[in-house]
Motif scaffolding. Structure first.
Motif, mmCIF file in Angstrom:
data_model
loop_
_atom_site.group_PDB
_atom_site.id
_atom_site.type_symbol
_atom_site.label_atom_id
_atom_site.label_comp_id
_atom_site.label_asym_id
_atom_site.label_seq_id
_atom_site.Cartn_x
_atom_site.Cartn_y
_atom_site.Cartn_z
ATOM 1 N N THR A 236 0.851 -1.183 0.000
ATOM 2 C CA THR A 236 0.000 0.000 0.000
ATOM 3 C C THR A 236 0.888 1.234 0.000
ATOM 4 O O THR A 236 1.924 1.264 0.677
ATOM 5 C CB THR A 236 -0.905 0.014 1.249
ATOM 6 N N ASN A 238 1.838 4.693 1.228
ATOM 7 C CA ASN A 238 1.615 5.564 2.379
ATOM 8 C C ASN A 238 2.601 6.718 2.313
ATOM 9 O O ASN A 238 3.778 6.516 1.989
ATOM 10 C CB ASN A 238 1.829 4.796 3.686
ATOM 11 N N TRP A 245 0.201 15.802 0.533
ATOM 12 C CA TRP A 245 -1.109 16.144 1.108
ATOM 13 C C TRP A 245 -1.848 17.165 0.241
ATOM 14 O O TRP A 245 -3.026 17.003 -0.075
ATOM 15 C CB TRP A 245 -0.915 16.679 2.511
ATOM 16 N N LYS A 248 -2.926 15.655 -3.116
ATOM 17 C CA LYS A 248 -3.339 14.274 -2.825
ATOM 18 C C LYS A 248 -4.096 13.641 -3.987
ATOM 19 O O LYS A 248 -3.841 12.487 -4.357
ATOM 20 C CB LYS A 248 -4.198 14.257 -1.571
ATOM 21 N N ASP A 249 -5.031 14.361 -4.578
ATOM 22 C CA ASP A 249 -5.839 13.787 -5.664
ATOM 23 C C ASP A 249 -4.964 13.347 -6.825
ATOM 24 O O ASP A 249 -5.173 12.270 -7.405
ATOM 25 C CB ASP A 249 -6.884 14.800 -6.136
ATOM 26 N N VAL A 252 -2.882 10.208 -5.813
ATOM 27 C CA VAL A 252 -3.685 8.980 -5.853
ATOM 28 C C VAL A 252 -3.833 8.495 -7.290
ATOM 29 O O VAL A 252 -3.730 7.291 -7.572
ATOM 30 C CB VAL A 252 -5.063 9.214 -5.198
ATOM 31 N N ARG A 253 -4.051 9.429 -8.228
ATOM 32 C CA ARG A 253 -4.181 9.050 -9.647
ATOM 33 C C ARG A 253 -2.903 8.391 -10.152
ATOM 34 O O ARG A 253 -2.956 7.388 -10.883
ATOM 35 C CB ARG A 253 -4.477 10.281 -10.500
ATOM 36 N N ALA A 255 -0.544 6.890 -8.298
ATOM 37 C CA ALA A 255 -0.375 5.594 -7.627
ATOM 38 C C ALA A 255 -1.223 4.525 -8.303
ATOM 39 O O ALA A 255 -0.767 3.387 -8.521
ATOM 40 C CB ALA A 255 -0.739 5.719 -6.150
ATOM 41 N N GLU A 256 -2.448 4.869 -8.638
ATOM 42 C CA GLU A 256 -3.335 3.906 -9.322
ATOM 43 C C GLU A 256 -2.772 3.516 -10.678
ATOM 44 O O GLU A 256 -2.879 2.363 -11.093
ATOM 45 C CB GLU A 256 -4.718 4.517 -9.476
ATOM 46 N N LYS A 261 -2.317 0.462 -4.365
ATOM 47 C CA LYS A 261 -3.442 0.957 -3.589
ATOM 48 C C LYS A 261 -2.946 2.028 -2.623
ATOM 49 O O LYS A 261 -1.819 1.960 -2.124
ATOM 50 C CB LYS A 261 -4.103 -0.184 -2.810
ATOM 51 N N THR A 262 -3.776 3.025 -2.370
ATOM 52 C CA THR A 262 -3.388 4.131 -1.493
ATOM 53 C C THR A 262 -3.822 3.851 -0.061
ATOM 54 O O THR A 262 -4.961 3.457 0.194
ATOM 55 C CB THR A 262 -4.029 5.449 -1.970
ATOM 56 N N ILE A 265 -2.286 9.134 3.589
ATOM 57 C CA ILE A 265 -1.568 10.294 3.071
ATOM 58 C C ILE A 265 -1.829 11.425 4.063
ATOM 59 O O ILE A 265 -2.955 11.896 4.194
ATOM 60 C CB ILE A 265 -2.034 10.686 1.660
#
Length: 284
Positions: A236, A238, A245, A248-249, A252-253, A255-256, A261-262, A265
């Motif tokens: 995952t 982290n 922070w 973050k959005d 996450v994109r 990382a995907e 998986k996230t 954060i």
């Protein structure tokens, strides 16, 4: 009674904890032993310690900081000793602080995305694998300094869209020569470059170019660092740090995109650090 310090490139956050409860908090400047001598650290902290508290009675200090490599531990320890003569002083890298704050005593992957970048695999007590970020000059992909360098470079080269270029010029009122001189001749160029990320976060509306700068910086972070860990996508993702922070959005994109998986954060590690040091037999 333990005094926990989380020291980045810019500031240090201090929390005094007794019987599992925070008794007092304060901030000081950041103390990086790679760039500061012990005498300067002692002088600075002495000025910034809150008054009316018997700091000489502190029994334990856990100091986590940027630049706290093993050969620099004594710089911090000797700087602290005149102010906390009775304390046992534990020193470790800020990366260990992040891992403990994010994962507690569980194994996993942890990263820092702040002014600089770092990452590791963690076994629940110690770091077991670290891919060097190479620092501001050679790497630090995904960091605030890395994003700031990209913005400055695009501005100087004229690669920004015209409307962004004009807004950047009006915001900072700096010429190309002034920017270059400040980075190459000024103090703390990494911190200076990272300050330009505020241009993106404060722009006020979504912009394709600015979004791509952050997206590509995080993509470079994954390509050049995260993907170097064995079976990285089994973990995952982290992360701690203001850049992760704030954006973050986008993080996450990315990382995907790399099939991770996230998990957590967070902007600051202190709350998690306090919880870690409450654990029975927590390592120091």
């Amino acid at each position: 009674m333990i005094l926990i310090a989380d020291s980045g490139s810019t500031k240090t956050s201090w929390h005094l904890v007794k019987d599992g409860n925070v008794r007092t908090t304060f901030s000081s400047e950041g103390y990086n032993p790679c760039y500061m001598k012990k005498e300067a650290i002692t002088r600075s902290l002495k000025k910034q310690l809150p008054e009316n508290y018997a700091w000489e009675q502190v029994k334990e200090i856990a100091f986590y900081g940027a630049g706290c490599y093993e050969d620099k531990y004594t710089v911090i320890q000797e700087a602290m000793r005149p102010l906390f003569p009775q304390a046992r002083i534990f020193v470790a890298m800020d990366l260990l602080a992040s891992a403990r704050a994010l994962l507690g005593n569980q194994p996993g992957f942890a990263a820092i995305l702040g002014t600089g970048t770092n990452s590791c695999l963690y076994d629940g007590r110690q770091i077991t694998h670290n891919i060097d970020s190479l620092g501001f000059m050679l790497g630090d992909e995904g960091s605030g300094a890395y994003i700031g360098k990209r913005l400055i470079g695009d501005f100087i080269r004229g690669y920004m869209p015209e409307d962004i270029q004009q807004t950047f010029r009006e915001t900072y009122r700096l010429t190309a020569d002034e920017l270059i001189d400040r980075i190459y001749l000024g103090e703390n160029p990494n911190r200076y470059c990272a300050g330009f990320t505020r241009f993106i976060s404060g722009y006020g509306r979504k912009n394709e170019y600015l979004d791509s700068v952050v997206y590509e910086a995080f993509t470079d972070f994954f390509n050049n660092i995260v993907c170097g860990y064995p079976s990285f996508s089994d973990y995952t993702f982290n992360c701690v740090g203001n850049i992760g922070w704030i954006f973050k959005d986008t993080l996450v994109r990315v990382a995907e995109k790399f099939r991770m998986k996230t998990g957590k954060i967070i902007s600051e590690p202190m709350e998690g650090l306090i919880e870690y040091h409450k654990l029975p037999n927590s390592a120091t």
